[in-house]
Design a protein around this motif. Sequence first.
Motif, PDB file in Angstrom:
ATOM      1  N   LYS A 190      -9.372  74.440 -16.961  1.00 10.50           N
ATOM      2  CA  LYS A 190      -8.764  74.992 -15.919  1.00 10.50           C
ATOM      3  C   LYS A 190      -8.076  73.554 -15.204  1.00 10.50           C
ATOM      4  O   LYS A 190      -8.503  72.676 -14.986  1.00 10.50           O
ATOM      5  CB  LYS A 190      -9.493  75.727 -15.076  1.00 10.50           C
ATOM      6  N   PRO A 191      -6.760  73.931 -14.625  1.00  8.72           N
ATOM      7  CA  PRO A 191      -6.143  73.019 -13.970  1.00  8.72           C
ATOM      8  C   PRO A 191      -6.892  72.737 -12.499  1.00  8.72           C
ATOM      9  O   PRO A 191      -7.325  73.631 -12.120  1.00  8.72           O
ATOM     10  CB  PRO A 191      -4.590  73.387 -13.718  1.00  8.72           C
ATOM     11  N   VAL A 192      -6.675  71.443 -12.050  1.00  6.77           N
ATOM     12  CA  VAL A 192      -7.263  71.245 -10.638  1.00  6.77           C
ATOM     13  C   VAL A 192      -6.189  71.810  -9.665  1.00  6.77           C
ATOM     14  O   VAL A 192      -5.068  71.406  -9.666  1.00  6.77           O
ATOM     15  CB  VAL A 192      -7.587  69.802 -10.621  1.00  6.77           C
ATOM     16  N   THR A 193      -6.720  72.373  -8.559  1.00  8.83           N
ATOM     17  CA  THR A 193      -5.988  72.909  -7.465  1.00  8.83           C
ATOM     18  C   THR A 193      -5.974  71.652  -6.317  1.00  8.83           C
ATOM     19  O   THR A 193      -6.723  70.802  -6.616  1.00  8.83           O
ATOM     20  CB  THR A 193      -6.733  74.044  -6.723  1.00  8.83           C
ATOM     21  N   VAL A 194      -4.936  71.972  -5.428  1.00  9.04           N
ATOM     22  CA  VAL A 194      -4.706  70.805  -4.452  1.00  9.04           C
ATOM     23  C   VAL A 194      -5.996  70.721  -3.672  1.00  9.04           C
ATOM     24  O   VAL A 194      -6.607  69.589  -3.343  1.00  9.04           O
ATOM     25  CB  VAL A 194      -3.539  71.358  -3.711  1.00  9.04           C
ATOM     26  N   GLY A 195      -6.431  72.015  -3.322  1.00 11.19           N
ATOM     27  CA  GLY A 195      -7.797  72.016  -2.561  1.00 11.19           C
ATOM     28  C   GLY A 195      -9.066  71.054  -3.333  1.00 11.19           C
ATOM     29  O   GLY A 195      -9.696  70.274  -2.477  1.00 11.19           O
ATOM     30  N   GLU A 196      -9.326  71.266  -4.490  1.00 14.45           N
ATOM     31  CA  GLU A 196     -10.067  70.703  -5.162  1.00 14.45           C
ATOM     32  C   GLU A 196      -9.737  69.331  -5.415  1.00 14.45           C
ATOM     33  O   GLU A 196     -10.828  68.464  -5.208  1.00 14.45           O
ATOM     34  CB  GLU A 196     -10.410  71.129  -6.632  1.00 14.45           C
ATOM     35  N   LEU A 197      -8.989  68.829  -5.458  1.00 14.16           N
ATOM     36  CA  LEU A 197      -8.214  67.429  -5.572  1.00 14.16           C
ATOM     37  C   LEU A 197      -8.597  66.679  -4.290  1.00 14.16           C
ATOM     38  O   LEU A 197      -9.000  65.524  -4.134  1.00 14.16           O
ATOM     39  CB  LEU A 197      -6.567  67.320  -6.073  1.00 14.16           C
TER      40      LEU A 197
END
Length: 88
Positions: A34-41
Amino acid sequence: MRLRGQGITRFQDLKIATIEPNGLLGYELKEDAKPVTVGELKKILNSYGLQQQDSNQKSTESKNQDNQQDIFTEINSSKDQGHADYLQ
């Protein structure tokens, strides 16, 4: 072909895939694919202490934008253009 169109290049990355009655492809990726979300980053950067640098850059950008007028301020502060009454 539909998976490649969605940026999925490996079948191993799929958890499940279905063809819907309307012909569209439904799929779910495995957790590691799954791609990383902005919040996770942001959480990751913050855990390494890199978020502070990003905040300083945003502060500088914000100050630069404050010096510029937006389109609504420009329109409200402009002088009467002498438009015909039926156009106003």
